[in-house]
Design a protein around this motif. Structure first.
Motif, PDB file in Angstrom:
ATOM      1  N   ARG A  47      48.452  39.645  44.596  1.00 49.45           N
ATOM      2  CA  ARG A  47      48.067  39.972  46.157  1.00 49.45           C
ATOM      3  C   ARG A  47      48.029  38.844  46.863  1.00 49.45           C
ATOM      4  NH1 ARG A  47      43.665  43.535  48.075  1.00 49.45           N
ATOM      5  NH2 ARG A  47      42.911  42.848  50.002  1.00 49.45           N
ATOM      6  N   ARG A  48      48.706  39.087  48.040  1.00 45.40           N
ATOM      7  CA  ARG A  48      48.693  37.991  49.033  1.00 45.40           C
ATOM      8  C   ARG A  48      48.310  38.863  50.643  1.00 45.40           C
ATOM      9  NH1 ARG A  48      48.694  35.255  45.466  1.00 45.40           N
ATOM     10  NH2 ARG A  48      50.090  33.741  44.539  1.00 45.40           N
ATOM     11  N   PRO A  49      47.557  37.910  51.316  1.00 41.79           N
ATOM     12  CA  PRO A  49      46.871  36.626  51.052  1.00 41.79           C
ATOM     13  C   PRO A  49      45.781  36.853  49.979  1.00 41.79           C
ATOM     14  CG  PRO A  49      46.229  37.316  53.194  1.00 41.79           C
ATOM     15  CD  PRO A  49      47.161  38.419  52.760  1.00 41.79           C
ATOM     16  N   VAL A  50      45.404  35.840  49.418  1.00 41.36           N
ATOM     17  CA  VAL A  50      43.988  36.114  48.765  1.00 41.36           C
ATOM     18  C   VAL A  50      42.721  36.240  49.497  1.00 41.36           C
ATOM     19  CG1 VAL A  50      45.016  34.451  46.704  1.00 41.36           C
ATOM     20  CG2 VAL A  50      43.375  33.497  48.525  1.00 41.36           C
ATOM     21  N   CYS A  51      41.707  36.941  48.926  1.00 45.65           N
ATOM     22  CA  CYS A  51      40.479  37.319  49.561  1.00 45.65           C
ATOM     23  C   CYS A  51      39.318  37.639  48.682  1.00 45.65           C
ATOM     24  CB  CYS A  51      40.745  38.547  50.453  1.00 45.65           C
ATOM     25  SG  CYS A  51      40.826  40.117  49.501  1.00 45.65           S
ATOM     26  N   ILE A  52      38.288  37.541  49.422  1.00 48.73           N
ATOM     27  CA  ILE A  52      36.782  38.214  48.674  1.00 48.73           C
ATOM     28  C   ILE A  52      36.597  39.571  49.377  1.00 48.73           C
ATOM     29  CG2 ILE A  52      34.524  37.539  48.450  1.00 48.73           C
ATOM     30  CD1 ILE A  52      35.202  34.578  48.602  1.00 48.73           C
ATOM     31  N   GLU A  53      36.118  40.405  48.363  1.00 48.86           N
ATOM     32  CA  GLU A  53      35.556  41.698  48.658  1.00 48.86           C
ATOM     33  C   GLU A  53      34.233  41.836  48.133  1.00 48.86           C
ATOM     34  OE1 GLU A  53      38.293  44.814  48.104  1.00 48.86           O
ATOM     35  OE2 GLU A  53      39.989  43.741  48.658  1.00 48.86           O
ATOM     36  N   GLU A 101      41.811  37.196  43.851  1.00 49.70           N
ATOM     37  CA  GLU A 101      43.132  36.599  43.270  1.00 49.70           C
ATOM     38  C   GLU A 101      42.876  36.402  41.519  1.00 49.70           C
ATOM     39  OE1 GLU A 101      45.310  32.169  43.238  1.00 49.70           O
ATOM     40  OE2 GLU A 101      43.489  32.346  43.938  1.00 49.70           O
ATOM     41  N   HIS A 102      41.646  36.178  41.148  1.00 47.17           N
ATOM     42  CA  HIS A 102      41.217  35.976  39.465  1.00 47.17           C
ATOM     43  C   HIS A 102      41.165  37.389  39.194  1.00 47.17           C
ATOM     44  CE1 HIS A 102      40.561  31.837  41.135  1.00 47.17           C
ATOM     45  NE2 HIS A 102      41.211  31.482  40.062  1.00 47.17           N
ATOM     46  N   PHE A 103      40.533  38.150  39.853  1.00 48.99           N
ATOM     47  CA  PHE A 103      40.042  39.725  39.491  1.00 48.99           C
ATOM     48  C   PHE A 103      41.272  40.245  39.110  1.00 48.99           C
ATOM     49  CE2 PHE A 103      39.294  44.031  40.412  1.00 48.99           C
ATOM     50  CZ  PHE A 103      38.204  44.423  39.680  1.00 48.99           C
TER      51      PHE A 103
END
Length: 428
Positions: A47-53, A101-103
């Motif tokens: 996924r781009r861009p990386v993010c926090i949800e 990103e890591h998830f």
């Protein structure tokens, strides 16, 4: 869709289903299909861009039930959330933070462990072909690999092509995201802030690594957006107007560039045919304010295996399965839209701003739900039962117009009839 001369599906057990995308929705559908005995391949790229949800405890429980142990390690413990809305401050809820990103990388490991094939690549094109003796799809990846499938599940989110006919759209919106590094990178407890701003609303996350993540939901009107190169300054100013010059962002340095993505509420057309189904944001993408994005993605992905299983194994019930899926998506879409509208209407001091005016008037004036639900009656409606879509008696209510079938494994209709019989006996 009519396929001729090839059959829709192979008669043998080895039916191959390809899932385009392996985010939460794609993973949920892939695992559900694997559990039903299908051969499943996921094609996905990072996924781009990386993010926090952020996710709720309800979503966390749903993800846990999928067996995503590696991915779940990248979800935080419950984090306190403060909300500043219409001049009122509340801090009654929590949410868990997801490092996407890591998830997402963990999801791929979990899918492999579940026996699902993974192709780490982009999708260049896919097309349907009638070949003897059956009807199949051919998917071509960015690297040129060609995969043949009997069924396609499109879980590419907002990257999936949208049909222009027959879809519903909310006010045009864009999300602007930015990572920041705090000047003082000493250990801090994670926290979340949701705040109504002058021209939109913002979500600010401070993690335990000295980073901050901001996301703003804004009108897609160019005049409402910052000029190129001025995004960081603009974000600081937007939050600073409400939180003051001493806010957490006052001395923070931007990490990389701000990213933009569309976040308009969309209900797509053509979400299901006899051998193709859209899930998650590829089918229905809601305004981020209306509810948790991963929650609505899972709402379609978790029922998708039963819909697909019915289309493949019980073609005589294909129309029932398609109707069930389309009706469910439309119901959820309008429910999220009305909940979001009611939040926007709480901003009584924002009447002069087009952003708030457009959203407090859409989609209609119907109630999102009644405080005290009202029973409408009993009817036969499609439900998910043992991996298929079947008709069953359900209890219809104002807040649950599609019907309630079972609670804790017991028939709600049977319980309702027993209560009615008891009341009638008391009145004799």
């Amino acid at each position: 869709m009519t396929q001729s001369p090839g059959r829709l599906f192979a008669e043998e057990a080895d039916i191959h289903i390809v899932v385009l995308g392996a985010g939460p929705a794609g993973a949920a559908a892939a695992i559900g299909l694997k559990r039903l005995g299908y051969r499943v391949t996921c094609i996905s790229r990072p996924r781009r861009p990386v993010c926090i949800e952020g996710i709720s405890e309800r979503v966390y429980s749903a993800l846990s039930g999928l067996g995503l142990s590696t991915a779940m390690a990248h979800i935080s413990k419950p984090v306190p959330r403060q909300v500043v809305w219409n001049g009122q401050v509340s801090a009654t809820n929590t949410e868990r933070l997801v490092d996407r990103e890591h998830f997402d990388a963990g999801i791929l490991d979990d899918l492999k462990a579940a026996g699902i094939a993974i192709i780490a690549d982009s999708i260049e094109l896919f097309e349907h072909r009638d070949t003897h003796p059956e009807s199949v799809w051919q998917v071509k990846t960015g690297a040129g690999t060609v995969i043949t499938a009997n069924f396609i599940v499109d879980a590419r989110g907002r990257r999936a092509p949208h049909r222009q006919d027959g879809r519903l759209r909310g006010p045009e919106s864009v999300a602007m995201s930015q990572f920041w590094q705090l000047a003082d990178d000493s250990h801090q407890d994670a926290s979340v802030l949701a705040v109504a701003l002058k021209n939109g609303w913002g979500w600010l996350v401070q993690d335990a690594r000295g980073r901050v993540y901001t996301q703003l939901s804004l009108s897609a009107n160019r005049q409402a957006l910052p000029s190129r190169g001025a995004e960081a300054k603009w974000i600081k100013s937007a939050f600073g107007e409400l939180l003051g010059a001493g806010s957490v962002l006052s001395t923070a340095k931007p990490l990389g560039k701000a990213s933009f993505r569309g976040c308009t509420s969309i209900l797509n057309a053509g979400v299901v045919t006899q051998n193709y189904l859209r899930i998650g944001d590829a089918a229905m993408a809601v305004d981020p304010l209306s509810g948790n994005g991963i929650f609505q993605s899972l709402s379609s992905a978790l029922v998708a295996p039963a819909v697909i299983n019915t289309l493949i194994r019980r073609p005589e019930d294909a129309a029932l399965a398609q109707h069930f899926y389309e009706q469910r998506l439309e119901h959820l879409y309008m429910r999220f839209a009305r909940i979001g509208r009611d939040f926007y209407r709480q901003m009584s001091g924002a009447d002069s701003c087009d952003y708030w005016q457009e959203r407090e008037a859409w989609p209609d004036d119907e109630l999102a739900h009644l405080d005290t639900d009202r029973i409408l009656g009993v009817a036969r409606r499609p439900v998910v039962n043992n991996g298929f879509i079947e008709l069953a008696e359900v209890l219809l209510t104002h807040n649950q117009p599609l019907g309630i079938w079972k609670v804790d494994g017991e028939s709600v209709v049977e319980r309702y009839r027993q209560q009615q019989s008891h009341i009638q006996g008391m009145n004799k």
